[in-house]
Design a protein around this motif. Structure first.
Motif, PDB file in Angstrom:
ATOM      1  N   SER A  87       0.734  -1.185  -0.314  1.00  0.00           N
ATOM      2  CA  SER A  87       0.013   0.303   0.314  1.00  0.00           C
ATOM      3  C   SER A  87       0.948   1.037  -0.074  1.00  0.00           C
ATOM      4  O   SER A  87       1.883   0.647   0.109  1.00  0.00           O
ATOM      5  CB  SER A  87      -0.767   0.128   1.005  1.00  0.00           C
ATOM      6  N   LEU A  88       0.032   2.377  -0.351  1.00  0.00           N
ATOM      7  CA  LEU A  88       1.016   3.309   0.071  1.00  0.00           C
ATOM      8  C   LEU A  88       0.661   4.527   1.189  1.00  0.00           C
ATOM      9  O   LEU A  88      -0.873   3.821   1.459  1.00  0.00           O
ATOM     10  CB  LEU A  88       0.500   5.333  -1.750  1.00  0.00           C
ATOM     11  N   SER A  89       1.641   4.848   1.567  1.00  0.00           N
ATOM     12  CA  SER A  89       1.133   5.508   2.960  1.00  0.00           C
ATOM     13  C   SER A  89      -0.245   6.668   3.118  1.00  0.00           C
ATOM     14  O   SER A  89      -0.124   6.941   1.787  1.00  0.00           O
ATOM     15  CB  SER A  89       2.478   6.280   3.672  1.00  0.00           C
TER      16      SER A  89
ATOM     17  N   GLN B 260       1.734   9.322   0.897  1.00  0.00           N
ATOM     18  CA  GLN B 260       2.204   9.429  -0.190  1.00  0.00           C
ATOM     19  C   GLN B 260       0.907   9.138  -1.159  1.00  0.00           C
ATOM     20  O   GLN B 260       1.147   9.809  -2.363  1.00  0.00           O
ATOM     21  CB  GLN B 260       2.681   7.490   0.212  1.00  0.00           C
TER      22      GLN B 260
ATOM     23  N   ARG C  44      12.011  18.752  -2.649  1.00  0.00           N
ATOM     24  CA  ARG C  44      12.963  19.486  -1.628  1.00  0.00           C
ATOM     25  C   ARG C  44      14.274  20.532  -1.738  1.00  0.00           C
ATOM     26  O   ARG C  44      14.695  20.669  -2.112  1.00  0.00           O
ATOM     27  CB  ARG C  44      13.645  18.089  -0.686  1.00  0.00           C
TER      28      ARG C  44
ATOM     29  N   PHE D 102      16.505  22.441   1.001  1.00  0.00           N
ATOM     30  CA  PHE D 102      17.775  22.227   1.805  1.00  0.00           C
ATOM     31  C   PHE D 102      18.135  23.700   2.993  1.00  0.00           C
ATOM     32  O   PHE D 102      18.504  24.686   2.781  1.00  0.00           O
ATOM     33  CB  PHE D 102      18.993  21.670   0.827  1.00  0.00           C
TER      34      PHE D 102
ATOM     35  N   ARG E 119      16.134  12.763   9.903  1.00  0.00           N
ATOM     36  CA  ARG E 119      16.911  13.422   8.155  1.00  0.00           C
ATOM     37  C   ARG E 119      18.763  14.001   9.273  1.00  0.00           C
ATOM     38  O   ARG E 119      18.814  14.468  10.416  1.00  0.00           O
ATOM     39  CB  ARG E 119      16.412  14.476   7.839  1.00  0.00           C
ATOM     40  N   VAL E 120      19.323  13.956   8.530  1.00  0.00           N
ATOM     41  CA  VAL E 120      20.702  14.728   9.098  1.00  0.00           C
ATOM     42  C   VAL E 120      20.829  15.865   8.929  1.00  0.00           C
ATOM     43  O   VAL E 120      21.381  15.858   9.953  1.00  0.00           O
ATOM     44  CB  VAL E 120      21.376  13.709   7.740  1.00  0.00           C
TER      45      VAL E 120
ATOM     46  N   GLU F 169      16.165  19.761   5.610  1.00  0.00           N
ATOM     47  CA  GLU F 169      16.118  19.431   4.484  1.00  0.00           C
ATOM     48  C   GLU F 169      14.629  19.143   4.750  1.00  0.00           C
ATOM     49  O   GLU F 169      13.562  18.668   6.125  1.00  0.00           O
ATOM     50  CB  GLU F 169      16.499  18.320   4.397  1.00  0.00           C
TER      51      GLU F 169
ATOM     52  N   VAL G 116       6.540   1.645   0.391  1.00  0.00           N
ATOM     53  CA  VAL G 116       7.517   2.504   0.234  1.00  0.00           C
ATOM     54  C   VAL G 116       7.287   3.160   0.211  1.00  0.00           C
ATOM     55  O   VAL G 116       6.838   4.193   1.918  1.00  0.00           O
ATOM     56  CB  VAL G 116       6.396   3.602  -0.977  1.00  0.00           C
ATOM     57  N   GLU G 117       8.658   3.278   1.365  1.00  0.00           N
ATOM     58  CA  GLU G 117      10.175   4.312   2.399  1.00  0.00           C
ATOM     59  C   GLU G 117      10.776   5.422   1.379  1.00  0.00           C
ATOM     60  O   GLU G 117      10.758   4.753   0.193  1.00  0.00           O
ATOM     61  CB  GLU G 117      10.303   3.020   2.506  1.00  0.00           C
ATOM     62  N   ASP G 118      10.780   5.805   1.708  1.00  0.00           N
ATOM     63  CA  ASP G 118      11.763   7.398   1.732  1.00  0.00           C
ATOM     64  C   ASP G 118      12.777   7.980   1.629  1.00  0.00           C
ATOM     65  O   ASP G 118      12.564   7.751   3.372  1.00  0.00           O
ATOM     66  CB  ASP G 118      11.089   8.469   0.647  1.00  0.00           C
ATOM     67  N   GLY G 119      14.187   8.922   2.621  1.00  0.00           N
ATOM     68  CA  GLY G 119      14.799   9.065   2.927  1.00  0.00           C
ATOM     69  C   GLY G 119      15.243  10.791   2.626  1.00  0.00           C
ATOM     70  O   GLY G 119      15.273  10.500   1.960  1.00  0.00           O
ATOM     71  N   PRO G 120      16.065  11.076   3.975  1.00  0.00           N
ATOM     72  CA  PRO G 120      16.688  11.958   3.326  1.00  0.00           C
ATOM     73  C   PRO G 120      17.490  11.987   1.916  1.00  0.00           C
ATOM     74  O   PRO G 120      18.544  10.599   1.398  1.00  0.00           O
ATOM     75  CB  PRO G 120      17.803  12.396   4.377  1.00  0.00           C
TER      76      PRO G 120
END
Lengths: 795, 344
Positions: free
Chosen positions: A489-491, A494, A576, A578, A595-596, A600, B131-135
């Motif tokens: 599924s899509l969240s 999403q 996105r 930054f 997130r690093v 972001e 589906v996953e995402d990240g930085p």
């Protein structure tokens, strides 16, 4: 790695067609980048004797050549080269033939003179030889002999293979042949020459000291005497050329040949030029200099290794390139032959930091077979001996530093089959690995595998599993489809992101995807604060800053289209930005997995060329509806980059989720855009964090609604939405809608004043409202708006 | 008396004909009054009925009624017909060439990258993936080290990396960078699964934007997009990988096409393979890479390689869009020229 088929066949009797062979190469993991057929296409080119040469009466740059093509009928040929004279034997492309380059030879006239064919240069024939002039064939060649026979050319096929980084062995003909033989069940014939030795033993007169054993695992030296003279035979020159190397001189050519054939890079010193007899292998000193074979002076450092002579002067860069001071020349009589094993990481670092990449460094940094030196030296001697009569002197200097241990690995049969999805027996696995030189000994159900010296990349069980898979054939593994225990599924986020995208498209906007890089100054040109993360190593200034706003990218896209006469573009982007933000430094490996960079953030933005803030607000409502959030409020504010009087912050559920309005005209003008630009920017992180409530239906009244129109004249500074809210609250529960349907300004109303006309709808759940009820509500609302906002009803 | 009977029938017949010949409502009104009005012959005959022969009165009466009824009906029907015709004439007068309106709507266009991206997601969601995402700004650890690419690994040169100057501290420790692939999302996904204790099974795809230090030309962009998949479960094998790739191939490229795995090398998978898709002309087209997750990667992510195994695969979204839509120059994807965008 360019691999001539004829060379491969010296190692294993491959008989497959080219296409089938390409398929086998692919299955073995050698991607075939190109297949080249060489030495063919010389039909109709024959040896001809030059009978006489004469000037062309009407041209200076060509001459008339009479040749005998072997049938006794002398032919006249016009020729632009002047390097031949009567008696020479030259290649003649006869009328009707086609050269490898595609040139068709016909009888024709050149400046009035007949030309019946063409005399050819080496390049025109696609063979190795002098670069200019007509190729001169050996003087004893009979006229009429096909030129391919005269040159001893055998048609060949060259495969250009992409050798993977984990195959140190396969940067050689031997390595490729070994894989091929194993796959095709053919024998592998490895040469084992035993050249005769002659002269004084070198041990005692030549020595080496490895000062850094982490740099050099093995250093072998041999000496060959009588290396001068001779010339590289055509077969060897052709083969080197086919493999992509230029023939130079017998010693250099043999050196390259051995490297290509066996995979052992080697270096030759003119023994007479080496100071003293003792070599030293050590790290370079900071700033130490050496002139390399290519004539450049290199400044070294401790990252690099050197071979130094007994005076401690560097005579070569370890594993990368030899030095100029000991380079062999035509007069060289004795060659000191070095066959070494260098630490792959050291060579990789050295070669990269010097930006000096050679065939030798390529092989050393992947890892050469440390046990190859002896064979390679004998092969070298055999080949050079056959050309120049050179002889090996007895004795070998063979010093060792740190060499990787040859691992003996446990390989579990069950593990192989579990990872590959196969049902291979222990015996079959043993066979597959044995065919490429891995030594397998049964241990219960499993195997103990000794890795061959040429496959030191294999250090773990999984490396062996890979080899088993490769030689079993990945295409033979039965395909199964695993099933996730959960539904795909899509969240919610999403799905909402997609709905937002569709809403923009539905509203007639097109999706842009500008690159997220900026040039210094781009932000300032958009009226935005300078800053933004810098790329530490950008290739160009235009890509040296990471965007902090979608504005520059979308404005550039509008300007791009305007410049191409596409006006009125309406673009949106989901992407996105930054920063500015902080580095979350202590969470690198934490399970928080944030997130690093806190800055972001995800946005959705839109620009409407030729449209104003009204269109932008309408778009905002469409998009928020699609995102399933509301109600929204607008808070007028002066925002960077935006029109000071036409901008507002968007609030939903008590938080700021973006901004809407128009781009500042000065900012637009700075991008050569001379029209209004409606602007919308949403913070998707904030927006998608607002939960989307499940709709609970409000019952709809079964009775008709009543409507009243009310127009008020009031101060410009009171927002319409505020007036609407006052009306709504004054009307109470019975109000079902308040719609602003007209805004009117005129001199008569006065400056800073405007008329706002609202249509108010009322409805009760249990009855139709009476005129009296509506009238009462109406006067209540009028009184409240007049009182609260200093408005007056427009009659 | 039979004369009158005949006359009545004749009245009905001729009346009917005349009604149907009328061309306007006015003419029909006049005729209505003439045929059925107070002074009409039918009314007159009706009035004369009482003088008729009693033997025939009944039959004549019925004939007169029938005639009146027939004519009445005909008038009504004709009136409706005439009204409809009049309306049609009126509407035709305000007729319009509908082709005038063509091409005026503002039609929006989705970008080919996100079109491809969403199609890919849909295929994998259909196969049971989430589906996953990240930085996009990552650390060296997630982008390289966790993926079995320690600092001095020669294979790092395969990725020309753009580093981010994120302040002295980061620059010293090295290495904040723009992710060169979406693989760090796999690492994060596995770490998260390991950390929350539920552990695998993991069936995810990670689409996203990635960066390389590359000059933009027809076949390269410094910014592009990938979708990677990761499955970690008990007993997951290369056969599962090949089967999953094949199922994807059929769903995405078409039932008539097939896939093959060709041995390759990636530091983070072993065995590794390239994914080739068959082409109608019999050749193979390389579309991505894949392999069994390297045990070192599993260990870095807190998973025991003896308990769990997995596979990963990756495709270039831009490349798939390029193939599908015949885009010859990748720079079109970032130029945002409407003449390009409006084709989608």
């Amino acid at each position: 790695m360019r691999v001539p088929l004829s060379w491969l066949r010296e190692f294993t009797p491959v008989e497959l067609e080219v296409d089938a062979l390409c398929e086998v190469f692919a299955e073995l993991g050698f991607e075939v980048d190109d297949v080249e057929h060489i030495g063919g296409g010389l039909e109709g080119v024959v040896a001809a004797r030059v009978l006489e040469t004469a000037p062309h009466p009407d041209a200076d740059r060509i001459q008339l050549v009479r040749v005998d093509p072997g049938d006794g009928n002398a032919l006249q040929v016009c020729c632009g080269a002047f390097n031949m004279s009567a008696g020479d034997i030259v290649p003649l492309a006869t009328v009707g033939s086609t050269l490898p380059g595609g040139m068709e030879i016909a009888s024709r006239r050149m400046r009035g003179q007949e030309s019946n064919g063409m005399l050819c240069s080496a390049a025109e024939l696609g063979v190795v030889g002098e670069e200019s002039g007509i190729l001169l064939l050996e003087s004893g060649t009979d006229p009429g002999t096909p030129v391919s026979d005269a040159l001893g050319i055998v048609p060949d096929v060259v495969f250009d293979l992409d050798v993977l980084p984990n195959r140190p062995d396969a940067l050689s003909i031997l390595g490729v042949a070994r894989d091929l033989a194993a796959r095709l069940g053919l024998p592998l014939q490895v040469p084992d020459p035993t050249p005769t030795e002659q002269g004084e033993d070198i041990v005692g007169s030549v020595s080496v000291e490895i000062l850094d054993p982490t740099l050099c695992g093995r250093f072998c030296l041999r000496v060959l005497t009588g290396v001068a003279g001779g010339s590289t035979p055509r077969w060897m020159a052709s083969r080197l050329a086919a493999a992509g190397m230029r023939p130079i001189s017998p010693v250099v050519d043999v050196s390259n040949y051995v490297m290509l054939e066996l995979g052992q890079p080697n270096h030759t010193y003119d023994l007479a030029k080496v100071q003293g007899s003792g070599l030293r292998v050590r790290r370079a000193r900071e700033g130490e200099q050496v002139e390399t074979l290519d004539g450049a002076t290199r400044t070294l450092g401790p990252r690099d290794g050197v071979i130094a002579d007994s005076s401690d002067a560097a005579v070569g860069i370890a594993g990368v390139m030899g030095g100029a001071s000991t380079e062999i020349s035509e007069d060289t009589d004795e060659v000191l032959l070095e066959m070494a094993w260098w630490d792959p990481v050291s060579i990789s670092v050295s070669s990269a930091s010097l930006n000096l990449h050679s065939e030798a460094s390529l092989r050393y940094k992947r890892g050469v077979d440390p046990e190859l030196a002896g064979l390679a030296a004998r092969r070298f001697a055999e080949l050079l001996g056959s050309i120049t009569g050179a002889r090996l002197r007895p004795g070998t200097v063979d010093e060792r530093g740190d060499l990787p241990a040859v691992p003996a690995l446990e390989l579990r049969t069950g593990r192989v089959n579990a990872l590959l999805g196969t049902e291979l027996s222990r015996e079959r696995i043993s066979e597959l690995l044995g065919s490429i030189g891995f030594g397998c000994t049964p241990k219960g159900e499993d195997l103990v595998v000794v890795v061959p010296s040429w496959r030191l990349d294999c250090t773990a069980e999984v490396d062996l599993v890979e080899e088993v898979g490769r030689h079993h054939g990945l295409h033979r593994i039965e395909r199964t489809v695993p099933t996730s225990p959960k539904a795909g599924s899509l969240s919610s986020a999403q799905q909402r992101r997609r709905r937002i995208r569709r809403a923009f498209v539905g509203a007639g906007l097109s999706e842009a995807m500008p690159m997220p890089f900026l040039a210094p100054g781009d932000l300032e040109r958009c009226g935005l604060p300078a800053g933004g993360l810098r790329v530490a190593n950008p290739l160009v200034a235009e890509e040296s800053v990471l965007r902090t706003s979608p504005l520059p990218g979308l404005l550039r896209a509008v300007a791009h289209n305007e410049a191409r006469r596409t006006t009125g573009v309406r673009l949106f982007e989901l992407g996105r930005i930054f920063g500015p933000g902080e580095l979350v430094s202590d969470r690198v490996r934490s399970v928080e997995l944030d997130r690093v960079l806190t800055g972001e953030a995800e946005f959705a933005a839109a620009v409407l060329a030729g449209a104003d803030s009204t269109a932008a607000v309408e778009l905002l409502e469409v998009v928020l509806a699609a995102a399933g959030v509301g109600p929204l409020a607008l808070r007028a504010e002066e925002l960077p980059g935006l029109h000071p009087g036409r901008a507002a912050v968007v609030e939903v559920a008590g938080g700021d989720v973006g901004s809407v309005g128009e781009v500042h005209p000065a900012v637009a003008a700075a991008h050569d855009i001379n029209q209004r630009l409606g602007w919308l920017q949403l913070d998707l992180d904030a927006l998608l964090a607002i939960p989307e409530a499940v709709v609970r239906v409000q019952e709809v009244s079964r009775y008709p609604s009543s409507e009243v129109d009310l127009a008020f004249v009031l101060d410009e500074r009171v927002p319409a939405a505020v007036v609407g809210a006052t009306i709504r609250s004054a009307g109470g529960e019975l109000v079902t809608g308040v719609e602003l349907f007209d805004v009117f300004r005129s001199e008569a109303l006065g400056a800073d004043r405007r008329s706002l006309a609202f249509r108010v709808r009322f409805c009760a759940m249990d009855r139709t409202l009476t005129d009296a009820e509506v009238a009462e509500l109406r006067s209540g609302m009028i009184a409240e708006v007049e009182r609260t906002h200093g408005a007056e009803l427009r009659k | 008396m039979s004369d009158k009977l005949d006359e009545a029938r004749e009245l009905a017949r001729t009346g009917l004909e005349r009604i149907n010949r009328t061309t306007s409502v006015e003419a029909l009104d006049a005729l209505d009054s003439e045929l059925l009005g107070k002074r009409s012959r039918l009314t007159e005959m009706r009035a004369g009925l009482r003088d008729a022969d009693p033997r025939e009165r009944k039959e004549l009466g019925r004939a007169l009624n029938e005639a009146r009824h027939t004519l009445d009906e005909a008038v009504s029907a004709r009136r409706e017909e005439l009204a409809a015709e009049a309306l049609r004439t009126e509407l035709l007068a305000e007729g319009r060439d509908l082709t005038e309106a063509l091409g005026r709507a503002r039609v929006g266009h989705q970008h080919p990258i996100t079109l491809t991206w969403e199609r890919l997601e849909d295929v994998f969601v259909g196969m049971g993936f989430t589906v996953e995402d990240g930085p996009e700004v990552e650390t060296d650890w997630f982008n390289f080290e966790a993926l079995n690419l320690p600092a001095a690994h020669p294979a790092r040169s395969l990725w020309d990396t753009l580093y981010v100057d994120a302040g002295e501290e980061s620059t010293e420790r090295g290495e904040v960078l723009l992710r060169t692939h979406t693989s760090p999302v796999q690492v994060r996904t596995m770490l998260r699964a390991a950390a929350v204790g539920t552990g695998p099974p993991i069936y995810v795809v990670c689409p996203g934007r990635v960066y390389r230090r590359d000059t933009a030309d027809a076949t390269h962009l410094p910014v592009f997009h990938q979708i990677e998949g990761l499955v970690v479960d008990r007993g997951t094998s290369m056969g599962d990988l090949a089967g999953t790739i094949e199922e994807f191939t059929k769903a995405y490229f078409g039932e008539s096409l097939t896939s093959r795995l060709r041995p390759s090398y990636f530091p983070f998978t072993e065995p590794s393979a390239e994914v080739d898709i068959s082409q109608p002309d019999g050749s193979w087209l390389e579309v991505g890479g894949c392999g069994m997750v390297h045990p070192n990667v599993l260990v870095h992510c807190g998973l025991d390689p003896e308990e769990w195994s997995g596979f990963a695969f990756g495709f270039g979204i831009d490349r798939l869009a390029k193939i599908r839509h015949g885009i010859s120059d990748l720079r079109e994807l970032v130029a945002n020229d409407m003449r390009f965008l409006e084709q989608f």
